[in-house]
Write a protein that holds these residues in place. Structure first.
Motif, PDB file in Angstrom:
ATOM      1  N   ALA A  35      -3.786  -2.983   0.545  1.00  0.00           N
ATOM      2  CA  ALA A  35      -4.500  -4.034  -0.184  1.00  0.00           C
ATOM      3  C   ALA A  35      -3.565  -4.837  -1.084  1.00  0.00           C
ATOM      4  O   ALA A  35      -3.821  -6.006  -1.358  1.00  0.00           O
ATOM      5  N   SER A  36      -2.468  -4.221  -1.529  1.00  0.00           N
ATOM      6  CA  SER A  36      -1.584  -4.917  -2.466  1.00  0.00           C
ATOM      7  C   SER A  36      -0.367  -5.559  -1.792  1.00  0.00           C
ATOM      8  O   SER A  36       0.406  -6.236  -2.461  1.00  0.00           O
ATOM      9  N   LEU A  37      -0.200  -5.365  -0.488  1.00  0.00           N
ATOM     10  CA  LEU A  37       0.955  -5.932   0.208  1.00  0.00           C
ATOM     11  C   LEU A  37       0.611  -7.271   0.857  1.00  0.00           C
ATOM     12  O   LEU A  37      -0.540  -7.510   1.226  1.00  0.00           O
ATOM     13  N   PRO A  38       1.623  -8.123   1.008  1.00  0.00           N
ATOM     14  CA  PRO A  38       1.369  -9.386   1.711  1.00  0.00           C
ATOM     15  C   PRO A  38       1.167  -9.135   3.211  1.00  0.00           C
ATOM     16  O   PRO A  38       1.566  -8.090   3.721  1.00  0.00           O
ATOM     17  N   PRO A  39       0.577 -10.077   3.911  1.00  0.00           N
ATOM     18  CA  PRO A  39       0.358  -9.903   5.350  1.00  0.00           C
ATOM     19  C   PRO A  39       1.689  -9.739   6.108  1.00  0.00           C
ATOM     20  O   PRO A  39       2.687 -10.368   5.776  1.00  0.00           O
ATOM     21  N   GLY A  40       1.670  -8.865   7.107  1.00  0.00           N
ATOM     22  CA  GLY A  40       2.848  -8.665   7.940  1.00  0.00           C
ATOM     23  C   GLY A  40       3.754  -7.535   7.499  1.00  0.00           C
ATOM     24  O   GLY A  40       4.706  -7.195   8.196  1.00  0.00           O
ATOM     25  N   VAL A  41       3.486  -6.932   6.351  1.00  0.00           N
ATOM     26  CA  VAL A  41       4.309  -5.831   5.853  1.00  0.00           C
ATOM     27  C   VAL A  41       3.675  -4.514   6.287  1.00  0.00           C
ATOM     28  O   VAL A  41       2.473  -4.327   6.180  1.00  0.00           O
ATOM     29  N   CYS A  42       4.510  -3.593   6.762  1.00  0.00           N
ATOM     30  CA  CYS A  42       4.010  -2.320   7.265  1.00  0.00           C
ATOM     31  C   CYS A  42       4.015  -1.267   6.147  1.00  0.00           C
ATOM     32  O   CYS A  42       5.080  -0.877   5.666  1.00  0.00           O
ATOM     33  N   PRO A  43       2.842  -0.772   5.745  1.00  0.00           N
ATOM     34  CA  PRO A  43       2.800   0.238   4.688  1.00  0.00           C
ATOM     35  C   PRO A  43       3.099   1.649   5.184  1.00  0.00           C
ATOM     36  O   PRO A  43       3.178   2.579   4.404  1.00  0.00           O
ATOM     37  N   ILE A  44       3.265   1.828   6.491  1.00  0.00           N
ATOM     38  CA  ILE A  44       3.514   3.150   7.052  1.00  0.00           C
ATOM     39  C   ILE A  44       4.940   3.614   6.773  1.00  0.00           C
ATOM     40  O   ILE A  44       5.209   4.815   6.691  1.00  0.00           O
ATOM     41  N   GLN A  45       5.861   2.714   6.614  1.00  0.00           N
ATOM     42  CA  GLN A  45       7.271   3.073   6.423  1.00  0.00           C
ATOM     43  C   GLN A  45       7.471   4.039   5.259  1.00  0.00           C
ATOM     44  O   GLN A  45       8.277   4.963   5.345  1.00  0.00           O
ATOM     45  N   ASN A  46       6.747   3.854   4.184  1.00  0.00           N
ATOM     46  CA  ASN A  46       6.912   4.710   3.005  1.00  0.00           C
ATOM     47  C   ASN A  46       6.345   6.108   3.208  1.00  0.00           C
ATOM     48  O   ASN A  46       6.756   7.037   2.524  1.00  0.00           O
ATOM     49  N   ASN A  47       5.403   6.260   4.119  1.00  0.00           N
ATOM     50  CA  ASN A  47       4.734   7.546   4.331  1.00  0.00           C
ATOM     51  C   ASN A  47       5.176   8.260   5.600  1.00  0.00           C
ATOM     52  O   ASN A  47       4.541   9.215   6.018  1.00  0.00           O
ATOM     53  N   ARG A  48       6.240   7.815   6.212  1.00  0.00           N
ATOM     54  CA  ARG A  48       6.663   8.394   7.491  1.00  0.00           C
ATOM     55  C   ARG A  48       6.931   9.890   7.373  1.00  0.00           C
ATOM     56  O   ARG A  48       6.516  10.677   8.228  1.00  0.00           O
ATOM     57  N   THR A  49       7.590  10.322   6.324  1.00  0.00           N
ATOM     58  CA  THR A  49       7.892  11.746   6.142  1.00  0.00           C
ATOM     59  C   THR A  49       6.610  12.557   6.003  1.00  0.00           C
ATOM     60  O   THR A  49       6.485  13.632   6.596  1.00  0.00           O
ATOM     61  N   LEU A  50       5.656  12.046   5.244  1.00  0.00           N
ATOM     62  CA  LEU A  50       4.382  12.760   5.078  1.00  0.00           C
ATOM     63  C   LEU A  50       3.612  12.839   6.391  1.00  0.00           C
ATOM     64  O   LEU A  50       2.956  13.845   6.667  1.00  0.00           O
TER      65      LEU A  50
END
Length: 78
Positions: A35-50
């Motif tokens: 919800a806080s990221l601009p369009p086109g940005v992947c939020p999965i990158q930060n949670n890949r390890t989890l």
């Protein structure tokens, strides 16, 4: 043999609960960050390890459930 089955069942259930809890955390975190990221940005990158940890926990739970099933089959044969 009963003691081994009960410990295996408890471990399997514990790993499954940990997996579900971690998956819920990852999903909620994904929704909040998205919800806080601009369009086109992947939020999965930060949670890949989890995500990898959740997959490993799920595999461990599955393997323990299969081992428990093998113990049950061997007890039924006796």
């Amino acid at each position: 043999m009963k003691v081994k089955k009960s410990w295996i069942w408890l471990l399997s259930q514990a790993f499954f609960i940990l997996t579900i809890g971690l998956c819920v955390y990852i999903f909620v975190n994904f929704l909040i960050v998205r919800a806080s990221l601009p369009p086109g940005v992947c939020p999965i990158q930060n949670n890949r390890t989890l995500i990898y940890i959740a997959i490993v926990l799920a595999l461990i739970s599955f393997i323990l459930a299969v081992i428990e099933g093998l113990y049950k089959k061997s007890d039924q044969r006796n």
